[in-house]
Design an enzyme around this catalytic site. Structure first.
Site, PDB file in Angstrom:
ATOM      1  CG  ASP A   2      -1.997   1.022   1.183  1.00  0.00           C
ATOM      2  OD1 ASP A   2      -2.324   1.476   0.068  1.00  0.00           O
ATOM      3  OD2 ASP A   2      -2.519   1.389   2.243  1.00  0.00           O
ATOM      4  N   GLY A   5       0.352   5.495  -4.558  1.00  0.00           N
ATOM      5  CA  GLY A   5      -0.223   6.773  -4.964  1.00  0.00           C
ATOM      6  C   GLY A   5       0.150   7.897  -4.030  1.00  0.00           C
ATOM      7  CG  ASN A  50      -7.059  -2.372  -6.183  1.00  0.00           C
ATOM      8  OD1 ASN A  50      -6.101  -3.129  -6.013  1.00  0.00           O
ATOM      9  ND2 ASN A  50      -7.398  -1.468  -5.258  1.00  0.00           N
TER      10      ASN A  50
END
Length: 257
Positions: A2, A5, A50
């Site tokens: 994770d 982004g 996702n």
């Protein structure tokens, strides 16, 4: 894995560039696990949830996966690493699916380590699919209700070829498992890191191994049972004396893990 982004945004980059940097971290994690003698590594590459991300990001992720499969399959085979997939790979775009299958075929004879990519995967969905498959077997008379055991359920999961999880690592600062290997992680040690996935390196992975090595894994037993000397093997030779109610379950629990 994770934080790609958020790492990109913090560094003034696009989310796609963050995912590309995350692919580098994948490479380092695989190499480190191989060096450290890890037998099974499963990476949560793309979840069922996702698919709800912006379409340009999903396309970029599929292209990165295609590129990873094409670029890394030679090194994977050189390192004796077998590639497998859990999840619904049929949901992937055709070109990505073909590239992944090519890498799977290319590494199929390797046995030094098994690398599983979780693609279009969800732990709850896998549990539901397994329950549905067992229900159909019971309905058709192929299976009796009392034969629906934990072992039978595990065989119906898409992870049936993998052992239970020993260590589950999550980066990104979140403290949840987010639908990853829910059944398989019943006795896993959970290790949460505040760093984003692109910053995850060999040192961070070895620190996780050091954390794991310091844990006392009891599997429902007491600490005294875990550290007690193993009982003598009964005369019947299979490790369990049906007439001795004091027989320790430690060996059975350890083998199940």
């Amino acid at each position: 894995m994770d934080g790609n982004g958020r790492w990109a945004q913090a560094n003034g980059l696009s989310r796609v560039e963050g995912h590309a940097e995350g692919a580098r971290a994948v490479r380092e994690a695989v190499r480190t696990c191989r060096k450290e003698g890890v037998e099974y590594l499963t990476l949560y590459a793309f979840s069922v949830a996702n698919w709800g991300r912006p379409r340009p990001e999903v396309r970029a992720l599929m292209n990165l996966l295609l590129d990873f499969a094409e670029r890394e399959k030679v090194e994977l085979r050189d390192q004796d690493v077998k590639l497998q997939v859990i999840g619904d790979a049929d949901e992937l775009p055709l070109s990505t699916r073909q590239a992944v299958q090519s890498a799977i075929d290319y590494t199929s004879q390797c046995n030094g380590m098994t690398l599983s990519l979780a693609l279009s995967y969800g732990g709850r969905a896998d549990i539901v699919n397994a329950a549905r498959a067992l229900a159909l077997q019971v309905k058709s008379g192929q299976l009796l209700p009392e034969e629906v055991t934990e072992e039978a359920f595990q065989r119906a999961l898409s992870t049936n070829h993998l052992p239970p999880v020993d260590l589950l690592i999550r980066t990104g600062g979140e403290r949840r498992v987010s639908d990853f290997l829910l059944f398989e992680s019943a006795y896993a040690e959970l290790y949460f890191l505040p760093i984003m996935w692109p910053d995850f390196n060999a040192k961070a992975l070895r620190d996780a191994f050091a954390f794991f090595s310091g844990r006392e894994r009891r599997f429902g037993l007491t600490g005294e049972q875990v550290h007690a000397p193993a009982p003598p093997t009964p005369k019947n030779g299979h490790g369990f004396d049906p007439h001795d109610s004091s027989t320790s379950l430690l060996s059975e629990a350890a083998s199940a893990e």
